[in-house]
Scaffold this motif. Structure first.
Motif, PDB file in Angstrom:
ATOM      1  N   ARG A 160       0.925  -1.178   0.178  1.00  0.00           N
ATOM      2  CA  ARG A 160       0.081  -0.003   0.110  1.00  0.00           C
ATOM      3  C   ARG A 160       0.891   1.398  -0.072  1.00  0.00           C
ATOM      4  O   ARG A 160       1.342   1.566   1.012  1.00  0.00           O
ATOM      5  CB  ARG A 160      -1.030   0.050   1.254  1.00  0.00           C
ATOM      6  CG  ARG A 160      -2.023   0.730   0.994  1.00  0.00           C
ATOM      7  CD  ARG A 160      -2.901   0.698   0.022  1.00  0.00           C
ATOM      8  NE  ARG A 160      -4.193   1.560   0.100  1.00  0.00           N
ATOM      9  CZ  ARG A 160      -4.832   1.552  -1.049  1.00  0.00           C
ATOM     10  NH1 ARG A 160      -4.886   0.904  -2.139  1.00  0.00           N
ATOM     11  NH2 ARG A 160      -6.321   2.181  -0.926  1.00  0.00           N
ATOM     12  N   GLY A 161       1.260   1.811  -1.206  1.00  0.00           N
ATOM     13  CA  GLY A 161       1.862   2.994  -1.402  1.00  0.00           C
ATOM     14  C   GLY A 161       1.363   4.292  -0.554  1.00  0.00           C
ATOM     15  O   GLY A 161       2.310   4.942  -0.274  1.00  0.00           O
ATOM     16  N   ILE A 162       0.207   4.521  -0.456  1.00  0.00           N
ATOM     17  CA  ILE A 162      -0.361   5.776  -0.006  1.00  0.00           C
ATOM     18  C   ILE A 162      -0.307   5.325   1.808  1.00  0.00           C
ATOM     19  O   ILE A 162      -0.765   6.496   2.345  1.00  0.00           O
ATOM     20  CB  ILE A 162      -1.806   5.929  -0.588  1.00  0.00           C
ATOM     21  CG1 ILE A 162      -2.726   5.031  -0.476  1.00  0.00           C
ATOM     22  CG2 ILE A 162      -1.581   6.434  -1.663  1.00  0.00           C
ATOM     23  CD1 ILE A 162      -3.928   5.295  -0.818  1.00  0.00           C
ATOM     24  N   LEU A 163       0.057   4.268   2.207  1.00  0.00           N
ATOM     25  CA  LEU A 163       0.299   4.103   3.607  1.00  0.00           C
ATOM     26  C   LEU A 163       1.319   5.130   4.255  1.00  0.00           C
ATOM     27  O   LEU A 163       2.560   4.944   3.798  1.00  0.00           O
ATOM     28  CB  LEU A 163       0.364   2.702   3.922  1.00  0.00           C
ATOM     29  CG  LEU A 163       0.823   2.342   5.693  1.00  0.00           C
ATOM     30  CD1 LEU A 163      -0.597   2.785   6.426  1.00  0.00           C
ATOM     31  CD2 LEU A 163       1.100   0.989   5.783  1.00  0.00           C
ATOM     32  N   LYS A 164       0.895   5.987   4.995  1.00  0.00           N
ATOM     33  CA  LYS A 164       1.712   7.033   5.465  1.00  0.00           C
ATOM     34  C   LYS A 164       2.436   6.437   6.858  1.00  0.00           C
ATOM     35  O   LYS A 164       3.574   6.949   7.240  1.00  0.00           O
ATOM     36  CB  LYS A 164       1.207   8.504   5.881  1.00  0.00           C
ATOM     37  CG  LYS A 164       0.932   9.112   4.657  1.00  0.00           C
ATOM     38  CD  LYS A 164       2.019   9.821   3.974  1.00  0.00           C
ATOM     39  CE  LYS A 164       1.605  10.865   3.008  1.00  0.00           C
ATOM     40  NZ  LYS A 164       2.584  11.738   2.863  1.00  0.00           N
ATOM     41  N   ALA A 165       1.746   5.864   7.723  1.00  0.00           N
ATOM     42  CA  ALA A 165       2.161   5.325   9.207  1.00  0.00           C
ATOM     43  C   ALA A 165       1.269   4.575   9.428  1.00  0.00           C
ATOM     44  O   ALA A 165       0.209   4.079   9.078  1.00  0.00           O
ATOM     45  CB  ALA A 165       2.295   6.584  10.019  1.00  0.00           C
ATOM     46  N   CYS A 166       1.773   3.717  10.755  1.00  0.00           N
ATOM     47  CA  CYS A 166       0.989   2.676  11.245  1.00  0.00           C
ATOM     48  C   CYS A 166       1.182   2.904  12.803  1.00  0.00           C
ATOM     49  O   CYS A 166       2.047   3.153  13.350  1.00  0.00           O
ATOM     50  CB  CYS A 166       1.577   1.358  10.931  1.00  0.00           C
ATOM     51  SG  CYS A 166       0.458  -0.185  11.518  1.00  0.00           S
ATOM     52  N   VAL A 167      -0.069   2.774  13.406  1.00  0.00           N
ATOM     53  CA  VAL A 167      -0.274   2.878  14.760  1.00  0.00           C
ATOM     54  C   VAL A 167      -0.390   1.395  15.252  1.00  0.00           C
ATOM     55  O   VAL A 167      -1.102   0.729  14.990  1.00  0.00           O
ATOM     56  CB  VAL A 167      -1.306   3.536  15.412  1.00  0.00           C
ATOM     57  CG1 VAL A 167      -1.592   3.868  16.808  1.00  0.00           C
ATOM     58  CG2 VAL A 167      -1.409   5.055  14.676  1.00  0.00           C
ATOM     59  N   LEU A 168       0.638   1.085  16.096  1.00  0.00           N
ATOM     60  CA  LEU A 168       0.685  -0.279  16.856  1.00  0.00           C
ATOM     61  C   LEU A 168       0.279   0.052  18.327  1.00  0.00           C
ATOM     62  O   LEU A 168       0.977   0.832  18.812  1.00  0.00           O
ATOM     63  CB  LEU A 168       2.277  -0.742  16.978  1.00  0.00           C
ATOM     64  CG  LEU A 168       2.563  -1.999  17.585  1.00  0.00           C
ATOM     65  CD1 LEU A 168       1.802  -3.164  17.204  1.00  0.00           C
ATOM     66  CD2 LEU A 168       3.877  -2.471  17.708  1.00  0.00           C
TER      67      LEU A 168
END
Length: 191
Positions: free
Chosen positions: A100-108
């Motif tokens: 997913r190229g438009i994924l800016k960040a992930c909250v774990l």
């Protein structure tokens, strides 16, 4: 804040094609992911909260104010789910994170009352391997006293080899940490 459910998907071909920057939320089953997302967007019940862990089986997309997409990934680590289902979810999560190229960040998301599990550490490593900017949010802070919170935050930070200041303390009950986390997410999404 305008928030709406867009769609559920399992396979990349089914992801929405809106081009909005995405922030994904991931964590163990029953860690409070849905409650956190609802609190962040000030909407009770938009992101489905279940008393039964392991209910989220798809990747769910939510459009916020027509400028950001929040993505609810299936929870991991729930023992009562079949190995086949668990493998499918892990594959779906991995495909999303990798492609997913438009994924800016992930909250774990971690539970303040527990040390990070092996699965949490594996997820953190997967995010690092994919080069995904990761924020660590520690939920359920309302369940502990002030001294217990301080102690648990220090334990979690040490386990993750981070500083306590690198973690977002959060409570879906009281709203603690909501504004700081939301501001950071918007800055990341709009950068």
């Amino acid at each position: 804040m305008k928030a709406e459910f867009v769609k559920s998907a399992v396979y990349p071909v089914d992801y929405p094609d809106e081009g909005l920057p995405e922030i994904a939320f991931v964590g163990r089953s029953n860690v409070g992911k849905s409650s956190m997302m609802n609190k962040l967007i000030n909407r009770k019940g938009l992101v489905k909260v279940s008393a039964t862990p392991g209910k989220t089986k798809t990747i769910n997309f939510f459009r916020i104010d027509d400028h950001i997409m929040l993505v609810d990934l299936p929870g991991y680590g729930y023992a009562r789910v079949s190995k086949k289902d668990r493998a499918m979810w892990n594959k779906a999560i991995g495909a999303y994170l990798e492609k997913r190229g438009i994924l800016k960040a992930c909250v774990l998301i971690l539970d303040m009352r527990r040390k990070p599990s092996e699965e949490d550490l594996d997820m953190l490593q997967m995010l690092a391997d994919f080069g995904i900017s990761t924020l660590i949010a520690v939920t359920k802070s309302d369940k502990l006293s002030g001294n217990q919170r301080k102690k648990q935050m220090a334990i979690i930070a040490e386990e993750l080899e981070l500083e306590v200041e690198d973690l977002f303390e959060f409570s879906a009950e009281t709203g603690k940490g909501k504004d700081a986390l939301w501001q950071t997410l918007e800055e990341i999404a709009l950068s």
